[in-house]
Design an enzyme around this catalytic site. Structure first.
Site, short mmCIF file in Angstrom:
data_model
loop_
_atom_site.label_atom_id
_atom_site.label_comp_id
_atom_site.label_asym_id
_atom_site.label_seq_id
_atom_site.Cartn_x
_atom_site.Cartn_y
_atom_site.Cartn_z
N ARG A 78 0.07 -1.39 -14.44
CA ARG A 78 1.48 -1.00 -14.53
C ARG A 78 2.23 -1.93 -15.48
NH1 ARG A 78 3.29 -4.80 -11.11
NH2 ARG A 78 1.69 -5.39 -9.59
N ALA A 97 -11.24 12.48 -3.36
CA ALA A 97 -11.77 12.31 -2.00
C ALA A 97 -11.17 11.04 -1.41
CB ALA A 97 -13.29 12.19 -2.03
N HIS A 143 -9.16 -1.40 9.01
CA HIS A 143 -9.12 -1.83 7.61
C HIS A 143 -8.44 -3.20 7.50
CE1 HIS A 143 -9.88 2.45 6.67
NE2 HIS A 143 -10.39 1.98 5.55
N HIS A 144 -8.56 -3.82 6.31
CA HIS A 144 -7.90 -5.08 5.98
C HIS A 144 -6.37 -4.94 6.11
CE1 HIS A 144 -6.80 -3.29 2.08
NE2 HIS A 144 -7.98 -2.71 2.17
N LYS A 157 -3.81 -2.89 3.59
CA LYS A 157 -3.81 -1.42 3.43
C LYS A 157 -2.44 -0.86 3.77
CE LYS A 157 -6.38 2.76 4.42
NZ LYS A 157 -6.41 3.15 3.00
N GLY A 166 -7.11 7.61 4.68
CA GLY A 166 -7.51 8.90 4.10
C GLY A 166 -8.82 9.39 4.71
N THR A 167 -9.71 8.46 4.99
CA THR A 167 -11.00 8.82 5.59
C THR A 167 -10.81 9.34 7.01
OG1 THR A 167 -12.01 7.08 4.29
CG2 THR A 167 -13.31 7.94 6.13
P1 NAD Z 1 -4.78 -2.52 -4.67
O1 NAD Z 1 -3.35 -2.65 -4.24
O2 NAD Z 1 -5.66 -3.72 -4.63
O3 NAD Z 1 -4.82 -1.93 -6.17
C1 NAD Z 1 -3.98 -0.92 -6.65
C2 NAD Z 1 -3.74 -1.21 -8.13
O4 NAD Z 1 -3.05 -0.11 -8.72
C3 NAD Z 1 -2.87 -2.46 -8.36
O5 NAD Z 1 -3.52 -3.32 -9.28
C4 NAD Z 1 -1.58 -1.89 -8.94
O6 NAD Z 1 -0.94 -2.78 -9.86
C5 NAD Z 1 -2.12 -0.64 -9.63
N1 NAD Z 1 -1.05 0.33 -9.93
C6 NAD Z 1 -0.08 0.80 -9.11
N2 NAD Z 1 0.74 1.62 -9.79
C7 NAD Z 1 0.27 1.69 -11.06
C8 NAD Z 1 0.70 2.37 -12.24
N3 NAD Z 1 1.77 3.16 -12.24
N4 NAD Z 1 -0.02 2.19 -13.37
C9 NAD Z 1 -1.13 1.41 -13.39
N5 NAD Z 1 -1.57 0.73 -12.30
C10 NAD Z 1 -0.88 0.87 -11.15
O7 NAD Z 1 -5.38 -1.36 -3.77
P2 NAD Z 1 -6.93 -0.98 -3.51
O8 NAD Z 1 -7.38 -1.61 -2.25
O9 NAD Z 1 -7.71 -1.19 -4.76
O10 NAD Z 1 -6.77 0.58 -3.19
C11 NAD Z 1 -6.19 1.48 -4.13
C12 NAD Z 1 -6.16 2.89 -3.54
O11 NAD Z 1 -7.51 3.35 -3.37
C13 NAD Z 1 -5.50 2.98 -2.16
O12 NAD Z 1 -4.83 4.22 -2.08
C14 NAD Z 1 -6.70 2.96 -1.21
O13 NAD Z 1 -6.44 3.54 0.04
C15 NAD Z 1 -7.68 3.77 -2.01
N6 NAD Z 1 -9.11 3.61 -1.64
C16 NAD Z 1 -9.85 4.74 -1.67
C17 NAD Z 1 -11.21 4.68 -1.43
C18 NAD Z 1 -12.03 5.94 -1.56
O14 NAD Z 1 -13.27 5.89 -1.42
N7 NAD Z 1 -11.39 7.08 -1.87
C19 NAD Z 1 -11.83 3.46 -1.13
C20 NAD Z 1 -11.04 2.30 -1.13
C21 NAD Z 1 -9.65 2.39 -1.40
#
Ligand code: NAD
Length: 269
Positions: free
Chosen positions: A38, A125, A158-159, A162, A168-169
């Site tokens: 961002r 997903a 979760h940690h 979150k 979501g799962t």
């Molecule tokens: P996190 O907060 O560590 O990382 C999110 C990142 O996105 C940050 O670095 C933030 O700066 C960036 N971001 C936010 N808005 C942005 C924008 N407009 N442009 C560019 N970057 C932007 O979070 P995380 O633990 O990495 O999780 C991220 C997401 O993934 C959450 O929604 C989490 O629930 C999801 N997740 C999904 C799965 C899956 O298997 N589907 C697994 C783990 C986490």
């Protein structure tokens, strides 16, 4: 020579972003061609490998997603709902496969992905791991086999960073249980947000979220009836499982017809 797809990771500095960058650079099936953060983030303008504390990777972190997507065949996006909606439109414009791992999207936000899915492949997903997607299928089967004597409770941990709850799962598992039982989740769900204040409906589907420490992700589906219980459980100990699934989805999506897909499609479950 086989074409090796170029991939952009959005949210590059995040927990999942960094894991994705590692997974892609370790793979010989894909190339990292972009890293997006961002506007205002202190990684902007730095080499992403150096910013991660390792060797330079020759990819500069940018806050211009469209410019990054124009160089790529796929975007892997684990960020936040608002950002994901913006990325969906830009990924469609660049005709990139958009792999969405972001959770916590509202029904309206999910519906707003549809215009992008007319032009590009979207794989979304709430959990990208093989194990959880198998658990979803098992949950559907078990729910279909049991009657309403069995209450269903989805318990997740979760940690403490979150932001969304239930996960979501957990919602995927609740949906699968409802589908197996032939009911609408909205009609039977008790999300457990306000705690349990009294007896619950027979055959309900409940949700419970635990937040603490560095727990990567644990999900139990409990089927409880008078005299017996069944528990289906998945424990994630390493975020690499989500990154590997997301990379698999990005590769699978190459050359597919535009539309919305999920990991059940990718894994052929
Ligand atoms: P996190 O907060 O560590 O990382 C999110 C990142 O996105 C940050 O670095 C933030 O700066 C960036 N971001 C936010 N808005 C942005 C924008 N407009 N442009 C560019 N970057 C932007 O979070 P995380 O633990 O990495 O999780 C991220 C997401 O993934 C959450 O929604 C989490 O629930 C999801 N997740 C999904 C799965 C899956 O298997 N589907 C697994 C783990 C986490």
């Amino acid at each position: 020579m086989t074409h090796i797809p170029g991939i952009v990771v959005t949210g590059a500095s995040g927990r999942m972003g960094q894991m994705l960058i590692k997974t892609i650079t370790d793979s010989d099936q894909a190339r990292l061609v972009g890293a997006v953060e961002r506007t205002g983030h202190d990684w902007i303008g730095q080499d992403v490998g150096t910013a991660m504390g390792g060797q330079p990777l020759g990819v500069t972190v940018t806050d211009d997603p469209l410019e990054a997507f124009a160089q790529a065949q796929a975007v892997i996006d684990f960020t936040a709902p608002e950002a994901t909606l913006e990325f969906a439109a830009l990924a469609a414009q660049a005709r990139c496969v958009h792999v969405i791992g972001t959770t916590g999207m509202s029904d309206e936000q999910i519906a707003a992905l549809e215009p992008a899915a007319r032009h590009a492949v979207i794989v979304r997903a709430g959990n990208m791991s093989l194990g959880v997607n198998l658990l979803v299928q098992l949950t559907k089967k078990v729910a279909a086999a049991l009657d309403e004597d069995f209450d269903i409770e989805v318990i997740e941990a979760h940690h403490h960073h979150k932001v969304d709850a239930p996960s979501g799962t957990a919602l995927m598992l609740g949906e699968a249980a409802a589908e197996g039982r032939g009911v609408n989740l909205a009609d039977v769900a008790d999300r457990g947000r306000d705690g349990i204040t009294g007896a619950r409906e027979r055959g309900h589907i409940g949700f419970h979220a635990i937040r603490g420490g560095d727990i990567v992700g644990e999900h139990d589906v409990l089927f409880a009836a008078p005299g017996e219980r069944i528990v289906l459980r998945h424990v994630a100990t390493d975020r690499a499982i989500f990154a590997r699934g997301a990379l698999k989805a990005a590769l699978w999506g190459q050359g597919k017809t535009p539309g919305q897909y999920d990991m059940v499609d990718v894994l052929g479950l």
